[in-house]
Design an enzyme around this catalytic site. Structure first.
Site, PDB file in Angstrom:
ATOM      1  N   CYS A 178       1.218  24.245 -22.979  1.00 62.17           N
ATOM      2  CA  CYS A 178       0.236  25.350 -23.157  1.00 62.17           C
ATOM      3  C   CYS A 178       0.582  26.279 -21.686  1.00 62.17           C
ATOM      4  O   CYS A 178      -0.181  26.875 -21.296  1.00 62.17           O
ATOM      5  CB  CYS A 178      -0.659  24.368 -22.117  1.00 62.17           C
TER       6      CYS A 178
ATOM      7  N   HIS B 166      -5.720  27.269 -14.353  1.00 61.20           N
ATOM      8  CA  HIS B 166      -5.411  26.203 -16.299  1.00 61.20           C
ATOM      9  C   HIS B 166      -6.696  25.777 -16.343  1.00 61.20           C
ATOM     10  O   HIS B 166      -7.267  26.498 -17.053  1.00 61.20           O
ATOM     11  CB  HIS B 166      -4.415  25.688 -15.888  1.00 61.20           C
TER      12      HIS B 166
ATOM     13  N   HIS C 191      -9.465  25.484 -24.857  1.00 63.27           N
ATOM     14  CA  HIS C 191      -8.436  25.835 -24.347  1.00 63.27           C
ATOM     15  C   HIS C 191      -7.476  26.250 -25.803  1.00 63.27           C
ATOM     16  O   HIS C 191      -7.766  25.908 -26.963  1.00 63.27           O
ATOM     17  CB  HIS C 191      -7.505  24.368 -24.384  1.00 63.27           C
TER      18      HIS C 191
END
Lengths: 195, 383, 85
Positions: B148, B277, B312
């Site tokens: 990620c 994040h 996400h």
């Protein structure tokens, strides 16, 4: 331009895995992570001589994590659902993570999908700009027979590792046009065996 | 020799809040969420059906290509003549993805029809090569896949290619698609919030998957006549702790932030806004809060996150969230944190709930962390 | 119905792919996580899968299973109590 030295090189294949003794949890790793970890261990480098946060890792995986992807997806309909462990390895960077954990390397990471040509120039760039003092370079080639049928590629299971260091005592200096990491590992490995 | 500056000349995005940069700007300024219930991810097979689905073309069975090509088309159009003036041989491309066109594996396994292109793009490097061929990039091509953190690493790599003279412009594309594969995996990891993700919320209990194509065009600063957002510096690190869980104390992320600040030659007090994040998992948000406390102390610095809006988006996350930062810097506002109701204890004191206008954002810090213990911190500057 | 801890240990070793360890080397009361066997959060999820696959026990919330995952003995007792007859 400051000099970068090749400190050590190694090449391992699936045939070497049964002999690996890298902890009780080695079996949990997918084949790509196992090969990457074994290749780095086979460098026989004492990483503790440098601070862990000054050692980077630069990896390329020729087929990404597709072999593990196929493995994970084949287990999707089993009772209890697919394996959470396998899902964690459906990323090429899982091998980077396992190497970092095993050797406590907290420096910056790079991970690519594709051939080995990108590894040495990017690792050299990382060292030249001071992002790290040393860099573990890894090239993984893993295509299981099941994956090979999906992407029409021959099966392969090997990993090559190279350790680069700024101004270190090494095998030789990294040259500006060094690109073929796999060939370089094979060459150094041969020379070492012959010597 | 001094290395040249690198600026952002154009952006493109297709995400849960629509197709185009304008819908993203509007959603950021209105604190809107694009998360919806998706029929195909119903129980009991999946832990949650809440997801951030992007508009798709039903005639194309290669969604990774569709989302990437659409974002790239927009970004190239936005960069216009500035990009067109760079020779093809000096135009590079960096693709950021974790799963490329993984949907093709689902099709092949189920014996459903699958086009040659869809099958080919199972391989991320071939997706990158085809995007480069189709969009006039004859310079260096790289495919970054660092979980990620991929998007931030891709932007950093693109900037490196320009700084060391290998390219004068680089197209950066982040793409990942909503797939049975990924949602099954997160279900197996029990990582999804059944009610949809609530980053930094007291009751948060997991993430929501999303999909996006996001692209930025980076160019050497002397190619850009007007002022633009600069890609200032990147710092990376590894927790070396656990494959899927972040370090509990945030030391790894703090290390990455420190590396970025050092490379940018600025002090923590010069950062004006942090785009987190913020996945909405218990461990991530707590870890991130601790890392920020380590570097910034009790300073009431504005912090917010966009995953309650977009989900996400994995390999696209770093790119689309960087675009969110660029929009904030260009339009002088602080994005909020969608789907947050009660902030958890220990979250950053400057957590921004609702968007608000600000005078100026000079230096912005963008953070991402990922499986494998990777951490990334990107600093953007707008002078 | 009580299950044999030896059988359970074999299944754990197989499911978690533990190397260089036999069921005899695992103490019934030794902690599975942290110290002892040194399992982690992914292993816990893999054990949840094992329970469903081998014994038909579905654990919705990992927190619910936490006390049962203390040792092989607590896990065997949990299976005996929850197993569909």
């Amino acid at each position: 331009m400051s000099e970068i030295s090749i400190i050590a090189a190694s090449t391992v294949t699936a045939a070497d895995l049964p002999l690996a003794r890298l902890g009780q949890r080695f079996g949990r790793l997918d084949q790509q992570s196992q090969l990457a970890l074994l290749a780095v261990a086979s460098l026989n480098v004492n990483f503790d001589e440098l601070a862990g946060d000054r050692i980077g890792i630069c990896l390329a995986a020729s087929a990404g994590s597709l072999s593990t992807d196929v493995n994970f997806w084949n287990g999707r309909d089993r009772v209890g659902g697919p394996s959470p462990t396998l899902f964690a390895y459906t990323l090429p960077s899982a091998a980077v993570g396992e190497v970092a954990i095993h050797f406590r390397l907290t420096g910056p990471n790079l991970c690519f999908v594709g051939d080995d040509q990108v590894i040495l120039p990017e690792a050299a760039d990382l060292l030249r700009r001071g992002g790290a003092e040393a860099c573990v370079c890894i090239f993984c080639e893993v295509v299981t027979p099941e994956c090979g049928r999906v992407i029409s590629a021959p099966p392969v299971a090997a990993a090559h590792a190279l350790f680069l260091k700024n101004r270190g005592e090494g095998i030789r200096t990294l040259r500006e046009f060094d690109r073929d990491m796999k060939a370089l590992c094979a060459l150094i490995f041969q020379t070492k065996s012959a010597g | 020799m001094r290395e040249p500056e690198v600026v952002i000349a154009g952006c493109g995005v297709i995400s849960a809040v629509g197709c185009g940069v304008e819908p993203l700007r509007a959603a950021l300024q209105n604190n809107a969420s694009g998360l919806r219930a998706a029929e195909k991810f119903s129980a009991p097979r999946f832990q949650s059906n809440i997801a951030g689905a992007a508009p798709r073309n039903p005639d194309i069975d290669d969604p990774a290509w569709f989302l990437a090509a659409e974002a790239l088309r927009q970004a190239r159009a936005a960069a216009g003549q500035i990009l067109a003036a760079v020779p093809a041989g000096k135009t590079g491309l960096v693709l950021s993805t974790t799963k490329a066109n993984i949907e093709a594996l689902e099709r092949i396994a189920a014996g459903r029809p699958c086009s040659e292109s869809a099958r080919r793009h199972l391989r991320a490097d071939l997706l990158a090569a085809d995007l480069a061929a189709d969009h006039g990039a004859r310079g260096p091509v790289q495919t970054v896949s660092v979980a990620c953190v991929s998007g931030l690493v891709a932007i950093s790599q693109a900037a490196r290619l320009i700084r060391r003279g290998a390219a004068e412009a680089v197209l950066v594309i982040g793409v990942d698609c909503l797939s049975d594969f990924v949602v099954s995996g997160f279900t197996a990891l029990k990582a999804l919030d059944p009610q949809g993700c609530r980053p930094f919320d007291r009751d948060r209990c997991g993430l929501s998957p999303g999909e996006a194509g996001a692209a930025v065009v980076l160019v050497r600063a002397d190619r850009m006549p007007q002022s633009a957002v600069t890609v200032r510096a990147f710092g990376g690190s590894n927790d070396a702790n656990h494959l899927t869980g972040p370090s509990r104390d945030g030391s790894g992320l703090a290390l990455a932030i420190r590396a970025a600040l050092t490379a940018a030659k600025i002090s923590p007090s010069e950062i004006d806004y942090i785009h987190a994040h913020g996945t909405g998992t218990g461990y991530n948000d707590a870890m991130e809060s601790l890392a920020l406390k380590t570097i910034f102390g009790e300073a009431c610095l504005p912090v917010s996150g966009a995953k309650g809006m977009l989900g996400h988006t994995l390999g696209a996350a770093g790119v689309v969230e960087t675009i969110a930062c660029v929009l904030a810097m260009e339009n002088n506002f602080l994005p909020g944190t969608p789907r947050l109701s009660l902030a958890a204890e220990g979250t950053p004191p400057g957590l921004v709930r609702e968007p608000r206008t600000v005078a100026r954002l000079k230096n912005v810090l963008k953070l991402n962390t990922g499986f494998g213990g990777m951490n990334g911190a990107l600093i953007l500057s707008h002078v | 119905m009580q299950i044999s801890t030896h059988e359970l240990k074999s299944k754990i070793i197989e499911s978690l792919k533990l190397q260089d360890i036999t069921p005899e080397q695992i103490d019934d009361d030794a902690p599975l996580f942290g110290t002892g066997l040194g399992l982690d959060s992914i292993d816990a999820l893999e054990l949840v899968v094992l329970l469903e696959k081998e014994y038909g026990i579905v654990i919705k919330d990992i927190e619910e299973g936490r006390p049962a995952f203390r040792s092989v003995r607590t896990l065997a007792d949990f299976i005996a109590a929850k197993r569909p007859q």
